[in-house]
Design an enzyme around this catalytic site. Structure first.
Site, PDB file in Angstrom:
ATOM      1  N   GLY A  63      46.850  36.329  41.814  1.00  0.00           N
ATOM      2  CA  GLY A  63      47.166  35.003  41.298  1.00  0.00           C
ATOM      3  C   GLY A  63      45.977  34.312  40.665  1.00  0.00           C
ATOM      4  O   GLY A  63      46.118  33.612  39.655  1.00  0.00           O
ATOM      5  N   ASP A  64      44.807  34.503  41.236  1.00  0.00           N
ATOM      6  CA  ASP A  64      43.582  33.942  40.676  1.00  0.00           C
ATOM      7  C   ASP A  64      43.388  34.442  39.248  1.00  0.00           C
ATOM      8  O   ASP A  64      43.123  33.664  38.326  1.00  0.00           O
ATOM      9  CB  ASP A  64      42.389  34.320  41.559  1.00  0.00           C
ATOM     10  CG  ASP A  64      41.057  33.860  40.993  1.00  0.00           C
ATOM     11  OD1 ASP A  64      40.938  32.680  40.617  1.00  0.00           O
ATOM     12  OD2 ASP A  64      40.136  34.698  40.934  1.00  0.00           O
ATOM     13  N   ALA A  65      43.552  35.734  39.051  1.00  0.00           N
ATOM     14  CA  ALA A  65      43.363  36.334  37.729  1.00  0.00           C
ATOM     15  C   ALA A  65      44.437  35.871  36.744  1.00  0.00           C
ATOM     16  O   ALA A  65      44.135  35.545  35.593  1.00  0.00           O
ATOM     17  CB  ALA A  65      43.367  37.859  37.846  1.00  0.00           C
TER      18      ALA A  65
END
Length: 137
Positions: A18-20
């Site tokens: 999700g960060d990416a």
């Protein structure tokens, strides 16, 4: 290639993706605004992707009842996950909430809900652009 089963993944693994996913969306947004200088891009991206900004976005989502029950479950999976990294430049609570935010994004990506993911990312970017969330530099 086997597909990861998002229902079996822990919150940290979901947050990893999700960060990416969210970072790429923010970077595309900044480039579409015509920004090209790397230092400026990095500083501006912080307004969207810092732990404090993500925690603020979650608070706004809650206030506006924006998430479904299932989305809240995956947020909580990330928020409550045992992380072996520690918060940098922010409180542990803010870091945990931002991990939940990222887990939510990872869940939406892996569950194939790309339109919902795009909708939430657009909403988040709009909130930051309107100055509705604070961030740390």
């Amino acid at each position: 290639m086997a597909k990861a089963d998002y229902r079996q993944l822990n919150g940290i693994a979901l947050a990893y993706l999700g960060d990416a996913v969210y970072e790429v969306t923010v970077r595309e947004h900044l480039l579409n605004l015509g920004m090209t200088k790397p230092n400026r891009l990095q500083r501006k991206a912080t307004a969207y992707v810092s732990a404090k900004a993500q925690a603020g976005l979650i608070k706004l989502m809650e206030e506006q009842s924006l998430l479904t029950d299932e989305e809240w479950e995956f947020f909580k999976r990330g928020r409550n996950a045992n992380s072996y990294t520690h918060a940098k430049h922010t409180s542990v609570l803010t870091y945990r909430i931002s991990t939940g935010f990222e887990a939510l994004m990872g869940y939406l990506q892996l569950s194939g809900q790309t339109e919902r993911l795009a909708e939430l990312c657009r909403w988040c970017i709009k909130q930051v652009d309107l100055g509705r969330v604070q961030y740390e530099q």
